[in-house]
Write an enzyme that holds these catalytic residues in place. Sequence first.
Site: not given
Ligand SMILES: Cc1cc2nc3c(=O)[nH]c(=O)nc-3n(C[C@H](O)[C@H](O)[C@H](O)COP(=O)(O)O)c2cc1C
Length: 323
Positions: A33, A146
């Site tokens: 997400s 949150c």
């Molecule tokens: C810029 C950014 C925005 C994110 N926004 C959300 C979000 O709106 N909701 C959510 O549940 N996780 C959000 N995440 C977390 C990611 O969905 C994911 O759980 C986390 O980044 C770990 O995965 P990754 O290391 O592959 O990015 C966000 C991550 C990043 C980097």
Amino acid sequence: MALSAGVTAPPAGVDLRTELAGLALEHPVLNGSGTFDAIAALRVFGDGLRERFPFSAFVSKTITVAPRGGNPAPRLWETPVGLINSIGLPNKGLEGFLEHDLPVLATLPVPLIVSVAGFSRDEFAALVDGVAGRPEVAALELNVSCPNVKSGCVIGTEVGEMAALMRRVRPLTAKPLIVKLTPNVAEAGPVARAAEEGGADALSAINTLRATAVDPRSGKPWLGAGSGGLSGPAVRAVALAQVAEAAAATTLPIVGMGGIQTGRDALDFISVGASCVAVGTESFRDPAAGTRVKNELARELQRVSLRSMRDATASFGRAAGRS
Ligand SMILES: Cc1cc2nc3c(=O)[nH]c(=O)nc-3n(C[C@H](O)[C@H](O)[C@H](O)COP(=O)(O)O)c2cc1C
């Protein structure tokens, strides 16, 4: 512009089809997400995006009841092997999402999972009520990272909060509810179990790890919000441990994520008990990363003499030690 230019084709004869909480998926790679803006990508890639959509289901950016502008800038800091973001859930709010974003996201060629976050159980209930009845929505993801404004606790860090949230929202819909766990806990198992006991259909893990960065010139926090969440390869080992813990504590299917960059990384998550994976930060570097990871995963499965995701989850599933 072509989306998947340079992505090598998957090997023939590996069946990647899988299932997540009753949703039939073409392959196990979703997006994290908030890390792939499908609406912006549709503007850039047009129908090419629909033809070569990188993910088997699309998880929306988290929406909240009221519109949010997000946190003050700066909102990003790059670490040697990761990213700290303090984006702060900017979104159009429930009404704006339903009116403007949902009709566009509904044109994607894959099931739509809407991510929601409330600052109270009533807000979560309003979001589930508002979203779940829409036929375009296949499932909901509950982002429990949150704080509850009433108790001050981050919902996903407290077993009691998690259980109370599930009691409130589970009766509101028969659609699959995926609980996205926060890694900012000492143990992932107890909250994962509370989600399962409360009727969750699946888990996803991990969200970002609490992190901060110091402005080298001023010595003060770099991020406008003071701190943020770490993602990318830096968190992969932590994510693997947390997915393993959640797998050991529950029987729920798990979408594993945290630093996945390659098919080999994806296989590691499946090996510790994930049945699907999600690509997050890597998509910022390469918008076709989801397709590449999927194809590489197929080659990895072939390398270990597995011919399907079904075989993979049967062979590795819950290898982390669930009885
Ligand atoms: C810029 C950014 C925005 C994110 N926004 C959300 C979000 O709106 N909701 C959510 O549940 N996780 C959000 N995440 C977390 C990611 O969905 C994911 O759980 C986390 O980044 C770990 O995965 P990754 O290391 O592959 O990015 C966000 C991550 C990043 C980097």
